[in-house]
Motif scaffolding. Structure first.
Motif, PDB file in Angstrom:
ATOM      1  N   ILE A 158       0.889  -1.144   0.008  1.00 53.01           N
ATOM      2  CA  ILE A 158       0.086  -0.029  -0.049  1.00 53.01           C
ATOM      3  C   ILE A 158       0.950   1.201   0.113  1.00 53.01           C
ATOM      4  CG2 ILE A 158      -1.796   1.395   1.396  1.00 53.01           C
ATOM      5  CD1 ILE A 158      -2.645  -1.434   2.447  1.00 53.01           C
ATOM      6  N   SER A 159       0.414   2.171  -0.805  1.00 52.35           N
ATOM      7  CA  SER A 159       1.572   3.341  -1.046  1.00 52.35           C
ATOM      8  C   SER A 159       0.885   4.637  -1.565  1.00 52.35           C
ATOM      9  CB  SER A 159       2.627   2.997  -1.923  1.00 52.35           C
ATOM     10  OG  SER A 159       2.447   2.702  -3.120  1.00 52.35           O
ATOM     11  N   TYR A 160       1.347   5.708  -1.451  1.00 51.62           N
ATOM     12  CA  TYR A 160       1.082   6.969  -2.046  1.00 51.62           C
ATOM     13  C   TYR A 160       2.027   7.487  -2.812  1.00 51.62           C
ATOM     14  CZ  TYR A 160      -0.746  11.565  -2.850  1.00 51.62           C
ATOM     15  OH  TYR A 160      -1.235  12.716  -3.632  1.00 51.62           O
ATOM     16  N   VAL A 161       1.957   7.591  -4.106  1.00 59.06           N
ATOM     17  CA  VAL A 161       2.883   8.199  -5.071  1.00 59.06           C
ATOM     18  C   VAL A 161       2.668   9.660  -5.423  1.00 59.06           C
ATOM     19  CG1 VAL A 161       4.328   7.851  -7.071  1.00 59.06           C
ATOM     20  CG2 VAL A 161       3.680   5.857  -5.703  1.00 59.06           C
ATOM     21  N   ASP A 162       3.355  10.574  -5.603  1.00 60.22           N
ATOM     22  CA  ASP A 162       3.058  11.885  -5.955  1.00 60.22           C
ATOM     23  C   ASP A 162       3.326  12.170  -7.452  1.00 60.22           C
ATOM     24  OD1 ASP A 162       5.811  12.441  -6.413  1.00 60.22           O
ATOM     25  OD2 ASP A 162       6.116  13.357  -4.580  1.00 60.22           O
ATOM     26  N   ALA A 163       2.729  13.263  -7.789  1.00 67.58           N
ATOM     27  CA  ALA A 163       2.816  13.434  -9.352  1.00 67.58           C
ATOM     28  C   ALA A 163       4.379  13.332  -9.906  1.00 67.58           C
ATOM     29  CB  ALA A 163       2.187  14.883  -9.797  1.00 67.58           C
ATOM     30  N   ASP A 164       5.542  13.546  -8.958  1.00 67.43           N
ATOM     31  CA  ASP A 164       6.729  13.438  -9.659  1.00 67.43           C
ATOM     32  C   ASP A 164       7.267  12.145  -9.340  1.00 67.43           C
ATOM     33  OD1 ASP A 164       6.883  16.320  -9.970  1.00 67.43           O
ATOM     34  OD2 ASP A 164       7.582  16.195  -7.860  1.00 67.43           O
ATOM     35  N   ARG A 165       6.090  11.127  -9.318  1.00 63.50           N
ATOM     36  CA  ARG A 165       6.666   9.760  -9.137  1.00 63.50           C
ATOM     37  C   ARG A 165       7.432   9.557  -8.133  1.00 63.50           C
ATOM     38  NH1 ARG A 165       5.508  11.081 -14.230  1.00 63.50           N
ATOM     39  NH2 ARG A 165       4.408   9.855 -15.889  1.00 63.50           N
ATOM     40  N   ARG A 166       7.297   9.895  -6.901  1.00 63.10           N
ATOM     41  CA  ARG A 166       8.147   9.624  -5.575  1.00 63.10           C
ATOM     42  C   ARG A 166       6.948   9.145  -4.725  1.00 63.10           C
ATOM     43  NH1 ARG A 166      13.286  11.367  -5.266  1.00 63.10           N
ATOM     44  NH2 ARG A 166      14.029  12.756  -7.047  1.00 63.10           N
ATOM     45  N   TYR A 167       7.710   8.153  -3.837  1.00 61.52           N
ATOM     46  CA  TYR A 167       6.686   7.513  -2.783  1.00 61.52           C
ATOM     47  C   TYR A 167       6.844   8.622  -1.658  1.00 61.52           C
ATOM     48  CZ  TYR A 167       6.990   2.703  -4.827  1.00 61.52           C
ATOM     49  OH  TYR A 167       6.729   1.737  -5.695  1.00 61.52           O
ATOM     50  N   ARG A 168       5.549   9.083  -1.174  1.00 63.95           N
ATOM     51  CA  ARG A 168       5.099   9.695  -0.050  1.00 63.95           C
ATOM     52  C   ARG A 168       4.687   8.836   1.135  1.00 63.95           C
ATOM     53  NH1 ARG A 168       8.660  13.124  -1.149  1.00 63.95           N
ATOM     54  NH2 ARG A 168       8.553  14.488  -2.928  1.00 63.95           N
ATOM     55  N   PHE A 169       4.420   7.619   0.823  1.00 62.82           N
ATOM     56  CA  PHE A 169       3.905   6.755   1.969  1.00 62.82           C
ATOM     57  C   PHE A 169       3.871   5.349   1.415  1.00 62.82           C
ATOM     58  CE2 PHE A 169       0.795   3.941   3.751  1.00 62.82           C
ATOM     59  CZ  PHE A 169       0.986   4.215   5.087  1.00 62.82           C
ATOM     60  N   SER A 170       4.522   4.408   2.091  1.00 61.95           N
ATOM     61  CA  SER A 170       4.471   3.195   1.807  1.00 61.95           C
ATOM     62  C   SER A 170       4.501   2.056   3.212  1.00 61.95           C
ATOM     63  CB  SER A 170       5.719   2.970   1.178  1.00 61.95           C
ATOM     64  OG  SER A 170       7.053   3.179   1.788  1.00 61.95           O
ATOM     65  N   ASN A 171       3.976   1.046   3.007  1.00 62.47           N
ATOM     66  CA  ASN A 171       3.610   0.330   4.385  1.00 62.47           C
ATOM     67  C   ASN A 171       4.693  -0.655   4.587  1.00 62.47           C
ATOM     68  OD1 ASN A 171       3.044  -1.491   2.310  1.00 62.47           O
ATOM     69  ND2 ASN A 171       1.197  -2.430   3.327  1.00 62.47           N
ATOM     70  N   LYS A 172       4.761  -1.527   5.609  1.00 62.89           N
ATOM     71  CA  LYS A 172       5.858  -2.391   5.781  1.00 62.89           C
ATOM     72  C   LYS A 172       6.220  -3.369   4.838  1.00 62.89           C
ATOM     73  CE  LYS A 172       7.105  -5.633   9.490  1.00 62.89           C
ATOM     74  NZ  LYS A 172       6.627  -6.130  10.680  1.00 62.89           N
ATOM     75  N   ALA A 173       5.085  -3.821   3.984  1.00 57.68           N
ATOM     76  CA  ALA A 173       5.419  -4.641   3.247  1.00 57.68           C
ATOM     77  C   ALA A 173       6.551  -4.285   1.917  1.00 57.68           C
ATOM     78  CB  ALA A 173       4.075  -5.040   2.240  1.00 57.68           C
ATOM     79  N   TYR A 174       6.597  -3.135   1.678  1.00 56.58           N
ATOM     80  CA  TYR A 174       7.758  -2.661   0.757  1.00 56.58           C
ATOM     81  C   TYR A 174       8.938  -2.906   1.418  1.00 56.58           C
ATOM     82  CZ  TYR A 174       4.864   0.007  -2.601  1.00 56.58           C
ATOM     83  OH  TYR A 174       4.080   0.198  -3.576  1.00 56.58           O
ATOM     84  N   MET A 175       9.264  -2.827   2.641  1.00 50.52           N
ATOM     85  CA  MET A 175      10.481  -3.013   3.239  1.00 50.52           C
ATOM     86  C   MET A 175      10.876  -4.533   3.175  1.00 50.52           C
ATOM     87  SD  MET A 175      13.277  -2.484   4.878  1.00 50.52           S
ATOM     88  CE  MET A 175      13.192  -0.719   5.689  1.00 50.52           C
ATOM     89  N   GLU A 176       9.801  -5.655   3.287  1.00 52.90           N
ATOM     90  CA  GLU A 176       9.988  -6.812   3.355  1.00 52.90           C
ATOM     91  C   GLU A 176      10.221  -7.196   1.752  1.00 52.90           C
ATOM     92  OE1 GLU A 176       6.271  -8.271   4.759  1.00 52.90           O
ATOM     93  OE2 GLU A 176       6.905  -7.951   6.893  1.00 52.90           O
ATOM     94  N   TRP A 177       9.727  -6.803   0.684  1.00 56.25           N
ATOM     95  CA  TRP A 177       9.632  -6.880  -0.482  1.00 56.25           C
ATOM     96  C   TRP A 177      11.042  -6.447  -1.142  1.00 56.25           C
ATOM     97  CZ3 TRP A 177       5.531  -7.409  -4.972  1.00 56.25           C
ATOM     98  CH2 TRP A 177       4.614  -8.111  -4.673  1.00 56.25           C
ATOM     99  N   PHE A 178      11.340  -5.157  -0.770  1.00 56.72           N
ATOM    100  CA  PHE A 178      12.757  -4.606  -1.277  1.00 56.72           C
ATOM    101  C   PHE A 178      13.837  -4.392  -0.603  1.00 56.72           C
ATOM    102  CE2 PHE A 178       8.982  -3.112  -3.741  1.00 56.72           C
ATOM    103  CZ  PHE A 178       8.957  -3.549  -4.792  1.00 56.72           C
ATOM    104  N   GLY A 179      13.699  -4.497   0.908  1.00 59.49           N
ATOM    105  CA  GLY A 179      14.764  -4.594   1.657  1.00 59.49           C
ATOM    106  C   GLY A 179      15.168  -3.004   2.072  1.00 59.49           C
ATOM    107  N   HIS A 180      14.448  -2.291   1.589  1.00 56.33           N
ATOM    108  CA  HIS A 180      14.888  -0.908   2.352  1.00 56.33           C
ATOM    109  C   HIS A 180      13.557  -0.060   2.113  1.00 56.33           C
ATOM    110  CE1 HIS A 180      14.596   0.183  -2.233  1.00 56.33           C
ATOM    111  NE2 HIS A 180      15.423  -0.797  -2.548  1.00 56.33           N
TER     112      HIS A 180
END
Length: 285
Positions: free
Chosen positions: A75-97
């Motif tokens: 679950i995430s929120y991405v702004d118009a510049d294509r930058r993550y402004r919010f991401s849940n714990k699953a992102y850390m588990e998937w990508f390691g950072h």
């Protein structure tokens, strides 16, 4: 609160100062001091109100974080510049950072980003997008995902970014592929295969080879009672063999089957009684 405090201050502070002294110089000093006192008191009041509001917001954010971190999805929120402004714990588990503040291609990798860039373009143009695709990742692996992007619109309908919900469906895709392979094997097998409902003792499905033995179409065979497919002289043999399969799981017997035109043909039958985890008889194959 601010309006009430300011009104009371203005109404009562000047008359109170006039009662204290009539000296113009001293009144000017008192006016200066009460002005500073007003600023300090109202600043403290505003600070406490803002602090209380911020605490409430932080509590809401923490609760939101707990909820989104507990969900088995990205679950995430991405702004118009294509930058993550919010991401849940699953992102850390998937990508390691952490994903916060990073661009999509930095987190996903360029290969995966190229796969989804068209969908990102569509959601930033104001379209809600749902899709399923296989994404390659920087670690060399690949995952099937199901994703939904929802645009975030400002007051003027300008798209400020988008909300993203991504599910890993790799296992379900593999299960679908396994089912497809079994279905292909069932349909393409040269041996006749049929499945019967133990409650009604009627065929619920059969493959083309089974129907071909009866010189019929599949839909003409499905629904028939099991015994109606055999010669009457074999009824007792068929019943005993089915009872044996129900008791020990499998039986084999020979019998004569009858086609709809009255002709007969000799068969070797293998009956397997399939039971569920609770031991209940599910079907016979």
């Amino acid at each position: 609160l601010y309006l009430l405090l300011g009104a009371l201050w203005i109404l009562f502070s000047d008359p109170l100062a006039a009662r204290i002294t009539s000296d113009a110089v001293l009144l000017a000093q008192i006016s200066l001091y009460k002005g500073w006192a007003f600023i300090l008191v109202t600043a403290l009041l505003l600070y406490l109100l803002i602090l209380r509001q911020n605490d409430a917001l932080r509590g809401g954010e923490q609760q939101l974080r707990l909820i989104t971190d507990a969900l088995p999805a990205l679950i995430s929120y991405v702004d118009a510049d294509r930058r993550y402004r919010f991401s849940n714990k699953a992102y850390m588990e998937w990508f390691g950072h952490e994903a916060q503040g990073k661009r999509l291609e930095e987190v996903l990798g360029m290969a995966a980003y190229k796969t989804i860039s068209g969908y990102v373009e569509r959601v930033l143009n104001g379209e809600t997008v749902s899709y399923e695709t296989q994404l390659p990742y920087k670690d060399g692996g690949a995952r099937f995902v199901s994703a939904t992007y929802v645009p975030d619109r400002g007051a003027n309908q300008h798209v400020r970014g988008f909300f993203a919900l991504v599910h890993d469906i790799t296992e379900s895709k593999q299960a679908q592929e396994d089912l497809r392979q079994w279905a292909d094997a069932f349909e393409g097998c040269a041996h006749g295969i049929a499945i019967a409902d133990p409650d009604t003792n009627r065929l619920t499905v059969c493959n083309p080879a089974f129907a071909s033995l009866h010189k019929s179409r599949v839909e003409e065979v499905v629904g028939n009672a099991i015994l109606s497919l055999y010669e009457t002289s074999d009824y007792e043999n068929v019943r005993r063999s089915i009872e044996k399969a129900d008791q020990i799981g499998h039986s084999r017997f020979e019998a004569s089957m009858v086609r709809k035109d009255g002709s007969t043909f000799h068969v070797q039958m293998d009956v397997v009684s399939v039971r569920g985890e609770d031991g209940d008889l599910l079907h016979r194959v």
